[in-house]
Structure formats: C-alpha cells, structure tokens
Design a protein around this motif. Structure first.
Motif, short mmCIF file in Angstrom:
data_model
loop_
_atom_site.label_atom_id
_atom_site.label_comp_id
_atom_site.label_asym_id
_atom_site.label_seq_id
_atom_site.Cartn_x
_atom_site.Cartn_y
_atom_site.Cartn_z
N SER A 372 -5.09 -3.89 7.47
CA SER A 372 -5.01 -2.60 8.17
C SER A 372 -6.40 -2.07 8.49
O SER A 372 -7.31 -2.17 7.64
CB SER A 372 -4.24 -1.59 7.33
OG SER A 372 -4.33 -0.30 7.91
N PRO A 373 -6.62 -1.50 9.67
CA PRO A 373 -7.92 -0.88 9.98
C PRO A 373 -8.20 0.34 9.11
O PRO A 373 -9.34 0.80 9.04
CB PRO A 373 -7.78 -0.49 11.46
CG PRO A 373 -6.31 -0.37 11.68
CD PRO A 373 -5.68 -1.39 10.80
N ASN A 374 -7.17 0.87 8.43
CA ASN A 374 -7.34 2.04 7.58
C ASN A 374 -7.34 1.68 6.09
O ASN A 374 -7.13 2.54 5.24
CB ASN A 374 -6.21 3.04 7.85
CG ASN A 374 -6.19 3.53 9.28
OD1 ASN A 374 -7.22 3.89 9.83
ND2 ASN A 374 -5.01 3.50 9.90
N ASP A 375 -7.60 0.42 5.80
CA ASP A 375 -7.58 -0.04 4.41
C ASP A 375 -8.55 0.78 3.55
O ASP A 375 -9.72 0.96 3.91
CB ASP A 375 -7.96 -1.52 4.35
CG ASP A 375 -7.84 -2.08 2.94
OD1 ASP A 375 -6.89 -1.68 2.23
OD2 ASP A 375 -8.70 -2.90 2.56
N GLY A 376 -8.04 1.28 2.43
CA GLY A 376 -8.85 2.06 1.52
C GLY A 376 -8.90 3.55 1.84
O GLY A 376 -9.43 4.34 1.05
N GLU A 432 0.96 3.52 7.42
CA GLU A 432 -0.40 2.99 7.57
C GLU A 432 -1.00 3.36 8.92
O GLU A 432 -2.23 3.30 9.09
CB GLU A 432 -0.40 1.47 7.45
CG GLU A 432 -0.02 0.94 6.09
CD GLU A 432 -0.09 -0.58 6.09
OE1 GLU A 432 -1.14 -1.12 6.52
OE2 GLU A 432 0.89 -1.23 5.68
N ASP A 433 -0.15 3.70 9.89
CA ASP A 433 -0.62 3.94 11.26
C ASP A 433 -1.07 5.39 11.40
O ASP A 433 -0.31 6.27 11.80
CB ASP A 433 0.50 3.61 12.24
CG ASP A 433 0.00 3.47 13.67
OD1 ASP A 433 -1.10 4.00 13.95
OD2 ASP A 433 0.70 2.85 14.49
N PHE A 434 -2.32 5.65 11.08
CA PHE A 434 -2.84 7.01 11.12
C PHE A 434 -2.90 7.56 12.55
O PHE A 434 -2.77 8.78 12.76
CB PHE A 434 -4.24 7.07 10.50
CG PHE A 434 -4.24 6.91 9.01
CD1 PHE A 434 -3.06 6.68 8.30
CD2 PHE A 434 -5.44 6.98 8.30
CE1 PHE A 434 -3.07 6.54 6.92
CE2 PHE A 434 -5.46 6.84 6.92
CZ PHE A 434 -4.28 6.62 6.22
N ALA A 435 -3.09 6.70 13.53
CA ALA A 435 -3.16 7.17 14.91
C ALA A 435 -1.84 7.78 15.35
O ALA A 435 -1.81 8.82 16.03
CB ALA A 435 -3.55 6.02 15.84
N VAL A 436 -0.74 7.18 14.97
CA VAL A 436 0.58 7.72 15.31
C VAL A 436 0.83 9.03 14.57
O VAL A 436 1.35 10.00 15.13
CB VAL A 436 1.68 6.68 15.00
CG1 VAL A 436 3.06 7.31 15.12
CG2 VAL A 436 1.55 5.48 15.91
N ILE A 437 0.45 9.08 13.30
CA ILE A 437 0.68 10.28 12.50
C ILE A 437 -0.15 11.45 13.03
O ILE A 437 0.32 12.59 13.06
CB ILE A 437 0.34 10.00 11.02
CG1 ILE A 437 1.26 8.91 10.47
CG2 ILE A 437 0.46 11.27 10.19
CD1 ILE A 437 0.85 8.41 9.10
N ASN A 438 -1.36 11.17 13.49
CA ASN A 438 -2.21 12.25 14.01
C ASN A 438 -1.83 12.70 15.41
O ASN A 438 -2.36 13.71 15.90
CB ASN A 438 -3.68 11.80 14.02
CG ASN A 438 -4.30 11.87 12.64
OD1 ASN A 438 -3.98 12.76 11.85
ND2 ASN A 438 -5.19 10.92 12.33
#
Length: 459
Positions: A372-376, A432-438
């Motif tokens: 994931s690009p948002n790992d960590g 994991e998909d922060f772009a969708v959540i934002n």
C-alpha cells in the motif's frame, strides 16, 4: 379650487351691487370680495348647503356697521381663497382587523384599545414595538440508507446491527426570537435561533447470537492493524468473535436567521368576520447539521471503560450552510384565533468536513500492508469540500391571543436539506484507500420535522 369658489363669490357680489344700486343710485360700492380692512355691506347668503351657510335672509341697512358680518367661517374662508381645514388624515388600505399576533391591534382581540400606537380615526397604528418569542421543539429526522455493521456467523442472513439501530429518536430542543416592528407596523425584522441535539446508543452482546458476533466490515478492515500492547494485530481480530459491539450516534442541528418581513401587508382581504393576508420575507440563514458515528468492539468484557482491548471506529461529519433566503407568510384571522402558514427557500454555500479515525487506548490503527502507498500511516484523516446546497422550510401553526401583549402558538414544522454529507456515507469499502476516504461524500438529503409550542410577548 380658487377658480371654482370665485364663481359663486362673483355672483354674490353682482347681486349685492345690484341691490345696493337700486337703493342708492348715486353710490357705487366696491367689490364684495372680503379683504382685511375693506368696507362692505352684508351680502345675501349663499345657496343653502353649499358651504353650510345659514339660509336666513340678511337685512340691508345703509348705516350698517363697517365691521364685516360674521357669517359661516367656511364661507368667509372660501371667499378669501383659503383652503378648507382638513381633519386627521385617513390611512387607506389599512384594515382594522388583527392580521397576526403582535400586529396592528395591541388591545384585546375584540376591542380598539391602543397601546404604544398612534391613532388615526378608528384604528390603532403601531410605530415601533418589540416582540420576543420563546418555545420548545420536539423533532425527528429521516434516516439514511442503512449500512449493516454486525452479523451472527451461525446465521449469516441475520443482520444483528445496522446504522438505523442507533438512529435519531424524537428529541427536544428550544427556540428563541427577538425582533421589532418598524414602519408603523408594516415591516419587522427578527433574529431567530433554535437548536436540537440527540444522542442514541445500541449494543449487541455475544449472548444474543447463536454463533460468533462478527462485523460486516471484516474485508474492508484488511490492511489495518492495532497494537494493544501485545504486538500488531489485524483490526478484524478485535471485531470478529467479540463479546460486544456498540453503536453510538449523535445528531446536532443549529439554526440562526436574520429576516426582514411584512406583517403581512402585501395582500389582505377582509370578509367582515375573518381576515386573510399574505406578506413576504427575506433574509440570511446559517444552518449547521453535524452528526457522528462510533462503532466499537470489546473482546474482553461487556463494558466500555477505556481499556486497551477496546477499539473504536469514529466518523464525524459537519455541514455548515450560509446564504440568502426568501419566503411568504400567510395568515387567516378570526377574533382571537389565527392560522398561519409560512414557507422559506434558500440557496446556500455548504462547507462539509469529515474526520475519520480508528483507534484504541494505545493509539491509532495503522496501515500494515507493504504493497500500500499508505503503509505505516495512521488511520486519522480529515478533509473538507464545498458545494451548493438547497434548504426549504414549511411552518403551519395556530395562534391564540390571550392578552393584549401575549400570544400562544403551536404547530408543525418541516425542513428539508439537499446536498449534505452524512456519517454513514463516509464508510469506505477499503480502509487503506485514504484518497477515497478524503473525498468527502455530500450528496444525501435530510428531512427534519416535528412540533413546536411557545409564546410571544409584544411591548
């Protein structure tokens, strides 16, 4: 007017001169038009009823006093060209009936008493009066499309908890208004504030299901982990096979308005027993609708007391609307009773914000996926967006005027808002998909409706 009055004046003078000439041919008298200091003999009366002149004949004497004969003052003024004295001006287009609570009549609802008013003829005309209203609200809102959260793994078809289980109940609130009549009661301005708050909670225990108490979001939670002190563990391990699931929701509504309105005078119709009238309204409104959703799980006990084994998924959304509005006010009055109908419609700019977080007493959950690009990254997200929102309101109620300055009112109010963000709309299919959540979701509607009861005092 002077030209019109000079005709009978000249005719009277001609008749007077002719009569005097017949008595004394050698004397020629000056015109009989009245002038201060002029010498003249009394003239015959004008035609009866024309200027309210006495109809009795006047005797002529050559030795009459040089002082003018005091006849009807209106007649004398007419001869001189003075305008007729007028009484108090009439006020056309104003009905004596009570149009609404706190309008023209400040006496009892069946008398013509005036208080703080100017009197013209038979009716009371308020010039500057204040009014204040205080009341209670009890309202409810419609619910969004339900999102299921928990199920019994021994009976997969049995959904044991969804977002509607902690939906808003009938909730109490309050409303206050303060304003002033201006323009002798024709217009008024008012400030309005009302608020409603609600908190509901729903809990499911493992003893209430046949198999294990699991979450419908188990697949969406993949990739998030939480460390309760024993190392990272996937979030689904805290929600699946839990002892309890709890859902808590809050709904808050705040409304502020500043309006200018007719009371109402745009159109009125008086049938003798009842009065129907319509007025217009214009103003600005700030409306805030905020709600939160908290979905929690506990794998150790049945109480939520802040232990490290408890995890919580929270979503907070707020909608902040501000913009202009217009509307109409209608009243049907009969004696002390009045039925009113009001409508408002506005177009608003809406700033929608959302905060999403998943955490426990030991901190936030993190993305635990090397691909994931948002790992960590911690699951603690905030974002906002702007959009255009429409809001409409309808108000139907009954007023009863108890005293000169006190009116009780009660009725039903419905308010509909389109283009708002809801907490349930922000639940993603992949955490994991922060772009969708934002990317804040704000395409839902809310209807708030219920009853109100209060009193208005005018002074």
């Amino acid at each position: 007017m002077k030209t019109f009055l000079s005709v009978p004046g000249a005719l009277a003078g001609l008749l007077s001169a002719t009569a005097l000439f017949a008595q004394s041919p050698g004397d020629i008298y000056q015109s009989s038009a009245y002038r201060p200091g002029a010498t003249y003999y009394a003239e015959p009366s004008a035609p009866a009823k024309l200027w309210s002149q006495p109809t009795a004949n006047v005797s002529y004497k050559p030795e009459a006093s040089l002082e003018p004969v005091q006849g009807d003052k209106a007649y004398m003024d007419a001869l001189e060209g003075k305008p007729e004295e007028l009484g108090p001006p009439s006020m056309p287009g104003i009905e004596q009936s009570v149009l609404s609570s706190g309008s023209y009549d400040s006496g009892s609802c069946d008398s013509g008493n005036c208080y703080g008013t100017e009197v013209y003829g038979d009716f009371c005309q308020p010039c500057s009066r204040w009014f204040a209203y205080g009341g209670a609200l009890i309202m409810n809102r419609d619910l969004e499309k339900e999102v299921w959260l928990s199920y019994d793994d021994a009976d997969i078809g049995r959904q044991v908890m969804g977002t509607h289980d902690a939906g808003m109940d009938w909730s109490g609130g309050y409303e206050i208004r303060l304003g002033q009549y201006t323009g002798c009661g024709t217009w008024a301005w008012e400030g309005v504030f009302w608020a409603i708050r609600d908190t509901t909670e729903f809990q499911v225990l493992d003893t209430q299901v046949t198999g294990n108490l699991n979450t419908v979001l188990e697949d969406a939670f993949q990739g998030l982990s939480y460390n309760d002190g024993g190392g990272l563990a996937n979030i689904e391990d805290y929600y699946n096979n839990a002892l309890s699931h709890r859902l808590r929701r809050t709904s808050d509504f705040y409304n502020i308005e500043l309006n200018m309105f007719q009371d109402p005078t745009m159109y009125s119709c008086n049938t003798g027993c009842s009065t129907f009238s319509v007025g217009v309204l214009g103003g600005v409104r700030y409306f805030r609708f905020a709600e939160s959703l908290s979905y929690s799980a506990d794998t150790v006990d049945y109480s939520y007391d802040g232990q490290v084994d408890e995890v919580h998924y929270d979503v907070d959304v707020s909608n902040n609307l501000i913009g202009p509005q217009i509307g109409f006010i209608g009243n049907l009055s009969h004696g002390c009773w009045n039925v009113h109908l009001g409508t408002k419609l506005g177009i608003y700019g809406n700033i929608v914000t959302q905060d999403s977080e998943l955490y426990g007493a030991n901190g936030y959950a993190v993305v635990d996926n090397a691909a994931s690009p948002n790992d960590g990254e911690q699951f603690d997200l905030s974002s906002s967006r702007g959009r255009v929102t429409f809001l409409g309101e309808m108000d139907l109620g009954v007023d009863y005027k108890v005293f000169n300055c006190l009116t009780f009112t009660g009725g039903y109010r419905a308010l509909a808002v389109s283009g708002v963000g809801l907490a349930a709309d922000q639940i993603p299919q992949n955490f994991e998909d922060f772009a969708v959540i934002n990317d804040v979701q704000a395409s839902s509607d809310v209807i708030l409706h219920g009853a109100y009861l209060g009193g208005e005092f005018v002074w």
